[in-house]
Scaffold this active site. Structure first.
Site, PDB file in Angstrom:
ATOM      1  N   VAL A 274       0.857  -1.193   0.000  1.00  0.00           N
ATOM      2  CA  VAL A 274       0.000   0.000   0.000  1.00  0.00           C
ATOM      3  C   VAL A 274       0.888   1.237   0.000  1.00  0.00           C
ATOM      4  CG1 VAL A 274      -1.741   1.305   1.258  1.00  0.00           C
ATOM      5  CG2 VAL A 274      -1.854  -1.197   1.205  1.00  0.00           C
ATOM      6  N   LYS A 275       0.624   2.131  -0.928  1.00  0.00           N
ATOM      7  CA  LYS A 275       1.452   3.324  -1.090  1.00  0.00           C
ATOM      8  C   LYS A 275       0.761   4.506  -0.426  1.00  0.00           C
ATOM      9  CE  LYS A 275       4.320   5.199  -4.837  1.00  0.00           C
ATOM     10  NZ  LYS A 275       4.441   5.238  -6.314  1.00  0.00           N
TER      11      LYS A 275
END
Length: 217
Positions: A82-83
Site C-alpha cells: 500500500v502506497k
C-alpha cells in the site's frame, strides 16, 4: 540492488518480467490514468505477472480513509504494498497497516527527516524522489546517502526505494550510495543493457562466425 519498474503498462511489465530481472512494480494515480482502465483491474493483472511487491497508491488524505483504502487495495493480492503519502496522516495510516502485517511504501519523500519518521512508523519502503530534487537544483543522491547513514545507524529495516529516476546514471549512482531498490521507467530499465561497444563487438563476432560456415545446432 532490486529493480522495480515504474509503470502500469502491463505489456511492458510482462516483457520485463520474462527477463527474470524484475523484482517488483510501482504505480501511482498518474500511471493508472495513462493505463486508461479501472485501477483494481490493472493492479490485479500486474500482481498476476510479478511475484514481488506491487505498490498501489491510496487517494484519500485523512488517516482513517487511507486505512480503509489501504485495506481494500491489500485485498487484491498478497503482494500488494500500500502506497501512502509522507504526511502525518500518512504516517498514522502506515503504523496501523504495518501493525496489521501489510507492506507499506511511503512515497513523496524529499528529506532525511521525513525518511526517519517513515522508518519509525514501520514503513516497508521509503521512496525518495531523486529526479524531482534534481529539477530544483538539489542533488537527489545526497538524500539517498543521508537516509542510508541514518538507517544504518539505527538498524531500521525500511528499504530505500529510489524513485523519480530519469537516467541510467541515476541507477548507477543509487547503487553506489546504497539504495536497496530502484524503481525505473521501462525505457530506462531496458536501456541499462545497452552499450555501443557491446553492439560493435557482437557485430564483429557474428561476422567472423558467418565466415566459418559452421552451425552450433
Amino acid at each position: 540492488m532490486k529493480f522495480f519498474v515504474d509503470t502500469a503498462d502491463t505489456a511492458d511489465i510482462k516483457e520485463l518480467a520474462a527477463t527474470g530481472l524484475l523484482d517488483g512494480v510501482t504505480t501511482n494515480p498518474s500511471l493508472i490514468l495513462k493505463a486508461g482502465r479501472p485501477m483494481k483491474d490493472v493492479i490485479a493483472e500486474i500482481c498476476d505477472l510479478v511475484d514481488g511487491p506491487v505498490s498501489a497508491e491510496v487517494t484519500a488524505t485523512e488517516a482513517d480513509a487511507m486505512i480503509a483504502e489501504g485495506r481494500s487495495l491489500a485485498a487484491i493480492a498478497d503482494n500488494i504494498a500500500v502506497k501512502l503519502p509522507l504526511t502525518l496522516d500518512g504516517l498514522k495510516a502506515c503504523r496501523t497497516l504495518t501493525d496489521e502485517g501489510q507492506m507499506v511504501n511511503v512515497t513523496l519523500c524529499f528529506s532525511a527527516n521525513q525518511a526517519l519518521l517513515a522508518a519509525k512508523a514501520g514503513a516497508s519502503f521509503i521512496s525518495p524522489f531523486i529526479g524531482r530534487l534534481d529539477d530544483i537544483n538539489i542533488d537527489g543522491m545526497d538524500l539517498i546517502r543521508e537516509i542510508r547513514i541514518i538507517y544504518d545507524n539505527y538498524g531500521f529495516e525500511t528499504e530505500i526505494l529510489a524513485a523519480s529516476i530519469r537516467s541510467a546514471n541515476h541507477v548507477k549512482d543509487c547503487a553506489l550510495v546504497g539504495a536497496d531498490v530502484a524503481t525505473v521507467p521501462p525505457a530506462v530499465l531496458k536501456g541499462l543493457v545497452k552499450h555501443p561497444l557491446t553492439d560493435k563487438g557482437l557485430e564483429q563476432f557474428l561476422s567472423d562466425w558467418a565466415k566459418t560456415g559452421q552451425s552450433i545446432l
